[in-house]
Structures are given as C-alpha cells and as structure tokens.
Design a protein around this motif. Structure first.
Motif, PDB file in Angstrom:
ATOM      1  N   ASP A 109       0.820  -1.215   0.000  1.00 17.89           N
ATOM      2  CA  ASP A 109       0.000   0.000   0.000  1.00 17.89           C
ATOM      3  C   ASP A 109       0.851   1.261   0.000  1.00 17.89           C
ATOM      4  OD1 ASP A 109      -2.434  -1.413   0.028  1.00 17.89           O
ATOM      5  OD2 ASP A 109      -2.366  -1.587   2.216  1.00 17.89           O
ATOM      6  N   GLY A 110       2.184   1.094  -0.045  1.00 21.55           N
ATOM      7  CA  GLY A 110       3.086   2.243  -0.051  1.00 21.55           C
ATOM      8  C   GLY A 110       3.399   2.802   1.317  1.00 21.55           C
ATOM      9  N   VAL A 111       3.021   2.079   2.378  1.00 15.41           N
ATOM     10  CA  VAL A 111       3.280   2.528   3.746  1.00 15.41           C
ATOM     11  C   VAL A 111       4.700   2.122   4.147  1.00 15.41           C
ATOM     12  CG1 VAL A 111       2.587   2.303   6.168  1.00 15.41           C
ATOM     13  CG2 VAL A 111       0.843   2.394   4.368  1.00 15.41           C
ATOM     14  N   LEU A 112       5.479   3.076   4.637  1.00 15.09           N
ATOM     15  CA  LEU A 112       6.821   2.821   5.129  1.00 15.09           C
ATOM     16  C   LEU A 112       6.712   2.082   6.460  1.00 15.09           C
ATOM     17  CD1 LEU A 112       9.920   3.329   4.833  1.00 15.09           C
ATOM     18  CD2 LEU A 112       9.543   5.471   6.092  1.00 15.09           C
ATOM     19  N   THR A 113       7.174   0.818   6.497  1.00 14.49           N
ATOM     20  CA  THR A 113       7.030   0.022   7.722  1.00 14.49           C
ATOM     21  C   THR A 113       8.322  -0.087   8.519  1.00 14.49           C
ATOM     22  OG1 THR A 113       7.469  -2.104   6.636  1.00 14.49           O
ATOM     23  CG2 THR A 113       5.169  -1.335   6.690  1.00 14.49           C
ATOM     24  N   ALA A 114       9.487   0.077   7.860  1.00 15.66           N
ATOM     25  CA  ALA A 114      10.765  -0.042   8.569  1.00 15.66           C
ATOM     26  C   ALA A 114      11.854   0.672   7.779  1.00 15.66           C
ATOM     27  CB  ALA A 114      11.130  -1.504   8.772  1.00 15.66           C
TER      28      ALA A 114
END
Length: 138
Positions: free
Chosen positions: A121-126
């Motif tokens: 979804d394009g979310v920066l997770t790390a």
C-alpha cells in the motif's frame, strides 16, 4: 554497464535465500546508487498471525542495501555487515514489500548504506542503516 544489464546480473547472482523469500530485484540505478527488491512474504515468516518477524524485516532491508553496493561495481565480490540498525515504524504484515537500499558513501573497503521497506500500500514500515565491509576483486 547499463542499468538493465546491472539488473540482469544482480538477479542472476542473488543468493538462494532471497528466492525463498519471493524476492525479485526490480530496479538498480547506478547513477542514483540505489536498488529495489520486491518481496512476497508468506505467513511462514510471521509470528502473532501475520506480523513478519523482525529478523526477516531486517533481512529484506539488508539485502536491498547490499545489492545497492553490488550494483555500483561488478568487482565487489562480497559484503559483510559490520553493524546494522533497524527501526520498526509499523507492523510489517505478510504480503508484498518493496525494499530500497541506497549507498550513502562508499570507500575502497567500507560502505555506508540506508534502506526503506514499504508494504504494497506504499506505507513505510521499517528503515535501516548499515556499515559494511566491501570485499573487492583484486
């Protein structure tokens, strides 16, 4: 060597464990000094249901950062992490990820790199940073 030739070389020589993690090197830019790897992570790599275990999150980031250095020059034979720091910003849930590694500074034998991991979804997770020893062909 063109970016497409570099990409082909990196995919042909990637370590087997990356195949186990559903990895494909999708971008390698020798001008921008970065590399992106797409991962398809199953729940086999998870704890607590669908949350990817932190070591595998770090492995995705480490692979992208290392491959950014491999993309720089074909005379780099091996990269050994001397230090790596991972910051977990969001839960990384099983699915598709894009890990981008970037060279920040590279010398003859030491490289400094950073990485970012985005879910589908394009979310920066790390994010991660590393200092690594570069082993070059003589």
């Amino acid at each position: 060597m063109s970016n497409s030739e570099t990409l082909a070389r990196l995919n042909a020589n990637k370590p087997h464990f990356l195949n186990l993690m559903g990895a494909e090197i999708t971008a390698a830019d020798t001008t921008a000094l970065n590399c992106t790897i797409r991962f398809d992570i199953s729940t086999d790599y998870c704890h607590s249901g669908d949350i990817v275990q932190g070591g595998f999150v770090t492995a995705m980031l480490d692979a992208a950062m290392s491959h950014a250095a491999f993309a720089l020059e074909d005379n780099i034979l091996n990269i050994a992490s001397l230090e790596i720091k991972t910051t977990f910003l969001e839960p990384s849930r099983a699915g598709v990820f894009n890990a981008t590694g970037k060279l920040l500074k590279v010398g003859r034998s030491i490289g400094f790199m950073s990485g970012e991991l985005f879910n589908d979804d394009g979310v920066l997770t790390a994010t991660a940073t590393t200092t690594a020893k570069l082993v070059r062909a003589r």
